[in-house]
Design an enzyme around this catalytic site. Structure first.
Site, mmCIF file in Angstrom:
data_model
loop_
_atom_site.group_PDB
_atom_site.id
_atom_site.type_symbol
_atom_site.label_atom_id
_atom_site.label_comp_id
_atom_site.label_asym_id
_atom_site.label_seq_id
_atom_site.Cartn_x
_atom_site.Cartn_y
_atom_site.Cartn_z
ATOM 1 N N ARG A 112 -4.782 15.581 7.018
ATOM 2 C CA ARG A 112 -5.330 15.409 5.676
ATOM 3 C C ARG A 112 -5.363 16.731 4.912
ATOM 4 N NH1 ARG A 112 -11.384 13.318 4.166
ATOM 5 N NH2 ARG A 112 -11.863 15.264 5.223
ATOM 6 N N HIS A 119 -9.583 1.277 1.550
ATOM 7 C CA HIS A 119 -9.332 1.748 2.909
ATOM 8 C C HIS A 119 -10.525 1.354 3.775
ATOM 9 C CE1 HIS A 119 -6.722 5.237 1.173
ATOM 10 N NE2 HIS A 119 -5.927 4.294 1.647
ATOM 11 N N TYR A 156 -5.174 7.935 -6.592
ATOM 12 C CA TYR A 156 -6.417 8.688 -6.771
ATOM 13 C C TYR A 156 -6.179 10.122 -7.237
ATOM 14 C CZ TYR A 156 -5.249 10.121 -1.943
ATOM 15 O OH TYR A 156 -4.612 10.566 -0.804
ATOM 16 N N HIS A 179 -5.602 -1.109 6.371
ATOM 17 C CA HIS A 179 -5.676 -0.613 7.756
ATOM 18 C C HIS A 179 -6.547 -1.520 8.633
ATOM 19 C CE1 HIS A 179 -3.444 2.841 6.510
ATOM 20 N NE2 HIS A 179 -4.419 3.294 5.731
ATOM 21 N N HIS A 216 0.851 -1.199 0.000
ATOM 22 C CA HIS A 216 0.000 0.000 0.000
ATOM 23 C C HIS A 216 0.880 1.240 0.000
ATOM 24 C CE1 HIS A 216 -3.682 2.251 0.526
ATOM 25 N NE2 HIS A 216 -3.157 2.909 1.539
ATOM 26 N N GLU A 243 -10.141 2.952 9.077
ATOM 27 C CA GLU A 243 -8.880 3.486 9.585
ATOM 28 C C GLU A 243 -9.108 4.372 10.802
ATOM 29 O OE1 GLU A 243 -4.984 6.057 8.028
ATOM 30 O OE2 GLU A 243 -6.679 5.704 6.685
ATOM 31 N N ASP A 301 2.394 2.991 2.964
ATOM 32 C CA ASP A 301 1.327 3.977 2.925
ATOM 33 C C ASP A 301 1.829 5.395 2.681
ATOM 34 O OD1 ASP A 301 -1.069 5.291 3.141
ATOM 35 O OD2 ASP A 301 -1.527 4.661 5.165
ATOM 36 N N ARG A 305 -16.701 6.314 2.744
ATOM 37 C CA ARG A 305 -16.991 7.750 2.775
ATOM 38 C C ARG A 305 -16.947 8.349 1.372
ATOM 39 N NH1 ARG A 305 -12.958 10.120 4.357
ATOM 40 N NH2 ARG A 305 -11.517 8.402 4.818
#
Length: 430
Positions: A77, A220, A116, A257, A54, A223, A308, A200
């Site tokens: 984020r 995901h 993404y 995760h 990942h 997490e 990650d 989400r």
């Protein structure tokens, strides 16, 4: 045919000494234990190539720039989104080239890139809608690493929320538009898989379209506790249950995760054959929590490992962290046999490279040599290397029989550390 003689090698049955490996056409033609010293000598312990299950390549530019900040995953984020806005296909290629080279130097021979960052500013497609994916594929080929590009469906900014301004470049119109774009993406340098960013980011009604993907499919999962809470409010079910109901969870799916699972969630993952990829160095960096690794393994769920966000790129550290983090949660030692840690670190099948991951006749000739005489490893038993060695102890790497790292030097990219320093500085200055 090329012959290597290994001082020690991690074979399917454990550590053996005096191991002869014959390589032909990128595969191991034969493996012999207790062989006389012939061919090219590899001093130290030879492991199968490590799999990075990942990766988010562009997160590497956050290393050393966010670790000191207070806050949560959600505040981190925002910094990640700020960085994402600065990239275009050319800068993405240059950064990825350095990051993939760092992975190879650390012993990774394949990587699953959870991709993404698809479109341009404000979501405007490039002339080639897969330009960013092609940049990653070209960078991986030049770094010599096997790449599975996990093209990620990302449609919403949260439950019943549109994509935010900084998320627009992640999204396609809907899952059918995502599928149309991905089906047109056929890079020569990489394999293509699929991903659901999260429950989400992909509405439940859109999930069955992604579930039709025939190859590796990653997602995901749970997490953060907030994701679970919001999902229960929206759907009355956990994220695991939502994914299962949509057909996402199968034996070619990897949940990334899986930190906050119920007992029922674990049972669903086991029943569907879904694997789980832990990313311990990122999960501790972001304060995610400690996932139920031992409970998952006991239920029969296969485990993989990834770096990650690349707060650290060190597959040996990820492997021992699987054990050490579980010790913290359980307040008990000896949670995993060493063989299970190595199995997780070499789980290439989770990203579609099932021929890799073992030193055995008929397997891809991927190999990583770890120095047993460094200041970190001096005096250890070879079988304990996973608890003592680091990425800095990797001396040599073969991928498909091709020598990519020799004496700690990348043979295809000159001074990747300078490349990374330059590109990251330019990104943050732009």
């Amino acid at each position: 045919m090329t012959t290597y003689w290994c001082e020690y090698a991690w074979l399917p049955d454990g550590v053996a000494s005096g191991v002869r490996l014959d390589v032909e056409q990128g595969m191991f033609a034969s493996v012999r234990v207790g062989a006389e010293r012939v061919g090219e000598v590899l001093s130290g312990l030879a492991f199968p190539g490590f799999a990075n299950g990942h990766s988010h390549v562009f997160h590497r530019a956050l290393r050393g720039r966010t670790q000191h900040e207070r806050g949560t995953f959600w505040t981190w984020r925002e910094r990640m989104y700020e960085l994402a806005e600065r990239l275009d296909p050319d800068s993405y290629y240059r950064l990825a080239r350095g990051v993939f080279a760092e992975m190879v130097l650390s012993g990774c021979t394949s990587v699953g890139e959870f991709h993404y960052l698809h479109h341009g500013a404000r979501g405007r497609p490039y002339a080639d809608p897969n330009a960013m994916g092609h940049a990653l594929a070209e960078a991986a080929a030049e770094a010599g690493i096997r790449l599975t590009l996990l093209d990620t469906c990302y449609l919403a900014g949260g439950f019943e929320q549109p994509l935010g301004p900084t998320q627009l470049r992640f999204g396609d119109r809907d899952a059918h538009a995502w599928a149309e774009r991905v089906n047109a993406f056929a890079p020569k340098e990489a394999r293509v898989g699929a991903a659901v960013h999260s429950v989400r980011a992909v509405p439940a009604a859109q999930l069955p379209v992604v579930a039709e993907w025939p190859g590796p499919l990653h997602v995901h999962l749970s997490e953060q506790r907030a994701e679970n809470t919001e999902c229960l409010v929206q759907h009355g079910r956990t994220p695991t249950a939502v994914l299962a109901d949509a057909g996402i969870l199968t034996d070619h799916t990897v949940a990334v995760h899986a930190t906050h699972l119920t007992r029922s969630d674990i049972g669903v993952l086991a029943a569907t054959g879904t694997r789980v990829c832990f990313c311990p160095t990122t999960e501790r960096d972001l304060g995610d929590g400690i996932g139920p690794a031992r409970a998952l393994a006991d239920a029969g769920v296969g485990l993989a490992l990834g770096s990650d966000s690349h707060a650290v790129i060190d597959p040996l550290e990820e492997a021992r962290a699987l054990e050490l983090d579980d010790r913290l949660a359980a307040e008990s030692r000896g949670r995993f046999p060493v063989a299970q840690l190595i199995q997780a670190a070499t789980e290439h099948d989770a990203i579609g490279w099932g021929d890799s991951g073992r030193l055995a006749a008929g397997a891809a000739a991927d190999l990583v040599v770890v120095d047993l005489r460094s200041t970190r490893t001096a005096g250890i038993e070879p079988g304990g290397a996973v608890f003592a060695a680091s990425a800095g102890d990797v001396t040599d790497v073969l991928i498909g029989g091709r020598r990519i790292v020799r004496d700690r030097s990348h043979q295809l990219i000159e001074r990747p550390e300078s490349l990374l320093a330059k590109e990251i500085e330019v990104l943050w200055r732009s």
